[in-house]
Design an enzyme around this catalytic site. Structure first.
Site, PDB file in Angstrom:
ATOM      1  N   LYS A   9       2.320  -1.216   1.809  1.00 37.05           N
ATOM      2  CA  LYS A   9       2.230  -0.276   0.682  1.00 37.05           C
ATOM      3  C   LYS A   9       1.043   0.670   0.860  1.00 37.05           C
ATOM      4  CE  LYS A   9       1.454  -0.513  -4.310  1.00 37.05           C
ATOM      5  NZ  LYS A   9       0.201   0.247  -4.277  1.00 37.05           N
ATOM      6  N   LYS A  63      -3.832  -0.484   5.464  1.00 40.24           N
ATOM      7  CA  LYS A  63      -3.175  -0.473   6.778  1.00 40.24           C
ATOM      8  C   LYS A  63      -4.031   0.186   7.847  1.00 40.24           C
ATOM      9  CE  LYS A  63       0.315   1.900   5.563  1.00 40.24           C
ATOM     10  NZ  LYS A  63       0.019   1.912   4.142  1.00 40.24           N
ATOM     11  N   LYS A 100      -0.781  12.392   5.992  1.00 37.10           N
ATOM     12  CA  LYS A 100      -2.195  12.554   5.617  1.00 37.10           C
ATOM     13  C   LYS A 100      -3.101  12.636   6.848  1.00 37.10           C
ATOM     14  CE  LYS A 100      -2.988   9.044   2.825  1.00 37.10           C
ATOM     15  NZ  LYS A 100      -1.737   8.260   2.884  1.00 37.10           N
ATOM     16  N   ASP A 139       5.836   2.759   1.939  1.00 35.84           N
ATOM     17  CA  ASP A 139       7.085   2.032   1.874  1.00 35.84           C
ATOM     18  C   ASP A 139       8.064   2.685   2.858  1.00 35.84           C
ATOM     19  OD1 ASP A 139       8.984   0.320   0.995  1.00 35.84           O
ATOM     20  OD2 ASP A 139       8.641   0.729  -1.129  1.00 35.84           O
TER      21      ASP A 139
END
Lengths: 440, 291
Positions: free
Chosen positions: B14, B19, B45, B131
């Site tokens: 998520k 991450k 991003k 996701d």
């Protein structure tokens, strides 16, 4: 259960919108999609409709987006394309239509149209991803764009003639006889003192569309005309009259009487017009009688086409020409409620007679049911010729796709259309009989 | 396509769950252990590899698509801490274009540049955003691009929900040659019940947790310095946690096709855990429970 679909006759929504815009003088469509969508419209639709397309393919403006426009958005490409189109192509109205990929990405088309309008360019837009529906849906979307957006862009300068009637539901090229049919319908309305607004082809232009809100009545002659008629009823409270099939022969008399009643026209004038037209058609019937009996025209037929054609032509062949409807196939995939209404109407063409009615756009299914019916003549698209050859029966190509006939002005609507249909049908029967006689 | 160089690992989870931090620290730890590592940020991003390369600007792969110029690998990569080759796929600005297609286009571009043949990596880590919302974001686990996928999850329900969605994607693609699941990386572990909750979810879905990363100030501090924990605080306990994760990924080839929970099962499971946590917090004592 899902099954495969072979040689569908219904192209995508983008093409439906293009059909409409290209049939109005002064409208310049601008396709916002990958390259190929425009040429596919030529190859898969306009070229297959009576051979009267623009030489070589229509010169249509397209943003021809590539991968970078998919990833980063294609809005700026469209902005550039619109700007260049306005510079290069003279038009009264520019109409943006979109394809699948730009709609998947979600480019902001209304904003681009607004930017154009801010530059004082007359720009409308419609979102027409192919996955949104077929060619009929695209026809609706384009109509909606014109009806809703045109009044805000071009203020009407035209005087609205009294007795104006808008005609809806004939989709250019999807009905290969659309030009002639509209012209004949126009002649009928003029015959009883109305002013037809044909809207498409025949020199119809943006000014014709500016007159739409001022019409006395909306006449729609296929199930696909119901949507614009409803839209106009909501917006301008214009009443409408539905005629589910193209009126052929005496069906035209019924329509003219309905119009006369509804609009309180002069009934004497209407009856005089009807009498004149019907007697002319009756004379033609009488002259045909010898061939009719000699070659045995009264036989079972299979008819394949869009709903308006199948109803209009089917009813004429049965009611006025004494033929027997063995198989009727409707290919334009109307909604279920319309299918039910059409079903009951088709079943009533010849009560008690066993007619197979099929709603399908799948060539293999259509050919199977036509073949199984063992008709004495087949009327359908050029695709049905192979079944006619196989069964050794006469064939008349009259619905989309029509790639083995040239149709310039010919109509099958109205009284003159009925005579044209008799000529073509009779010729096909005689040629078929000769072939059969020689073969035996 | 040429023969695949190195082990290709995709890391999902998520948005905001950690991450990029986890992936960058694993990359750094693998590099410290002597491996040649490529980290590819698959997020518009473009901030996956920031803490590996001190926060300097890096042109993205998709920038090159925008400019349509002839590109070289040097133009779109930077060598970060420990020699990790940092690449950002890039993508559109929020609200326009299609980021999913962007991932696809970036991967194609990298294959065209023969990055893996040139660099000859031992490990390639794909850090994939959020996701698996559409087909584009499943690209790294499709077509045999990555061998294994790991999911980073905290004990928050929405994080577990995202992990379950990834399991659905793996479950769909693995049988036809897509990546299998290596396991769950439990991140931001703070509450006492968190490891048990994630373990339970792993058990229910037929997978397992490969490491527990505690919530730590060292991580926040290192990020503020624009560095990984491995670089900024190599002696810290947190650095050891990341090294253990890297070691696990290096040494273990285990992978499974997970069995994601369907929607009612997931809701029921979450409600049971909700009750259990409430009871622990409010001190409910059950019959026969030993106090």
């Amino acid at each position: 259960m899902s099954h495969h679909l072979e040689a569908s006759r219904n192209s995508c929504a983008l093409h439906g919108a293009l059909q409409l815009f290209e049939a109005i003088d002064g409208v310049v469509p601008v396709i916002h999609s990958t390259s190929g969508c425009g040429v596919q419209h030529y190859l898969g639709v306009t070229r297959l409709s009576g051979g009267n397309d623009t030489f070589g393919s229509p010169p249509v403006s397209s943003s021809n987006i590539t991968q970078k426009h998919v990833v980063f958005g294609g809005g700026s490409r469209l902005r550039e394309q619109l700007k260049n189109t306005v510079k290069v192509v003279q038009g009264e109205l520019y109409a943006i239509v979109t394809g699948c990929s730009t709609e998947m990405v979600g480019d902001d088309i209304p904003a681009m149209a607004r930017e154009g309008r801010d530059q004082e360019w007359p720009v409308i837009y419609t979102n027409t991803p192919g996955f949104g529906g077929d060619i009929h849906h695209g026809y609706h979307l384009a109509l909606k764009a014109l009806i809703e957006q045109l009044p805000d862009i071009l203020k009407s300068r035209e005087e609205i003639p009294s007795g104006l009637v808008n005609i809806w539901g004939i989709i250019p090229n999807q009905d290969p006889f659309w030009r002639g049919n509209l012209q004949e319908l126009g002649r009928l309305l003029e015959g009883i003192g109305l002013v037809p607004n044909l809207l498409l082809g025949n020199g119809q232009n943006v000014a014709s569309w500016q007159q739409v809100p001022g019409a006395l009545l909306n006449l729609f002659i296929s199930p696909w005309g119901e949507f614009p008629a409803r839209l106009l009823e909501e917006r301008y409270a214009t009443p409408s009259i539905i005629c589910e099939g193209v009126p052929v022969g005496n069906a035209a008399s019924i329509l003219l009487r309905r119009l006369t009643d509804r609009l309180e026209l002069d009934p004497i004038r209407t009856e005089e017009f009807i009498t004149r037209e019907e007697s002319r058609l009756n004379q033609q019937f009488a002259r045909l009688a010898d061939s009719y009996y000699r070659a045995g025209f009264q036989r079972e037929f299979a008819l394949v086409g869009e709903s308006a054609q199948v109803i209009g032509i089917g009813e004429f062949l049965v009611n006025s020409f004494g033929m027997l409807p063995r198989t009727l196939v409707i290919t334009d995939n109307p909604s279920e409620s319309i299918q039910e209404a059409l079903d009951s109407r088709l079943m009533a063409i010849l009560p008690g007679y066993c007619t197979d009615v099929l709603f399908s756009e799948d060539q293999s299914e259509i050919h199977d049911v036509v073949r199984a019916g063992q008709p004495g003549i087949i009327l359908g698209s050029s695709l049905e010729q192979e079944v006619a050859v196989e069964l050794g029966v006469p064939f008349l190509a009259l619905s989309f796709p029509l790639f083995d006939r040239i149709v310039l002005e010919r109509a099958y609507a109205g009284y003159r259309g009925a005579a044209a249909l008799l000529e073509d049908l009779g010729s096909a029967m005689l040629a078929g009989s000769k072939y059969i006689n020689e073969a035996s | 396509m040429s023969i695949k160089q190195g082990k290709h690992i995709a890391i999902y989870g998520k948005g905001g769950i950690g991450k990029s931090t986890t992936t960058s620290n694993i990359s750094a730890a693998l590099a410290n252990a002597g491996y040649r590592v490529i980290q590819i940020g698959c997020d518009p991003k473009s901030d996956s590899t920031t803490i590996l390369r001190g926060g300097n600007d890096l042109p993205t792969v998709l920038d090159t698509l925008r400019e349509q110029s002839k590109v070289r690998l040097e133009d779109i990569s930077a060598v970060g801490f420990g020699g990790v080759l940092c690449i950002e796929a890039g993508g559109p600005v929020p609200g326009v274009g299609c980021a999913g297609r962007g991932i696809n286009a970036a991967v194609e571009q990298l294959q065209e540049l023969r990055v893996f043949d040139e660099f000859k990596p031992d490990f390639v880590l794909y850090d994939v955003l959020g996701d698996v919302v559409c087909g584009g974001f499943a690209v790294p686990i499709r077509d045999g691009l990555a061998d294994r996928a790991y999911v980073v999850s905290s004990s928050d329900f929405m994080s577990i929900f995202a992990a379950n969605n990834l399991f659905k994607a793996v479950n769909k693609y693995a049988p036809s040659g897509g990546a299998r699941l290596g396991g769950i990386i439990a991140n931001s572990i703070l509450a006492a019940y968190a490891p048990a909750l994630i373990d339970d979810f792993a058990g229910k879905t037929g997978t397992h947790v490969i490491g527990y990363v505690p919530r730590s100030l060292v991580v926040a501090q290192s990020e503020l310095y624009g560095k990984t924990v491995i670089e900024a605080a190599p002696q810290s306990e947190q650095a050891q946690v990341y090294r253990n994760l890297a070691k696990y990924i290096d040494e273990n080839e285990d992978s499974v096709i997970p069995k994601p929970l369907n929607s009612p099962e997931l809701k029921k499971w979450a409600r049971e855990w909700g009750d259990r946590i409430f009871e622990v917090e409010t001190g409910v004592v059950h019959e026969m429970a030993s106090i």
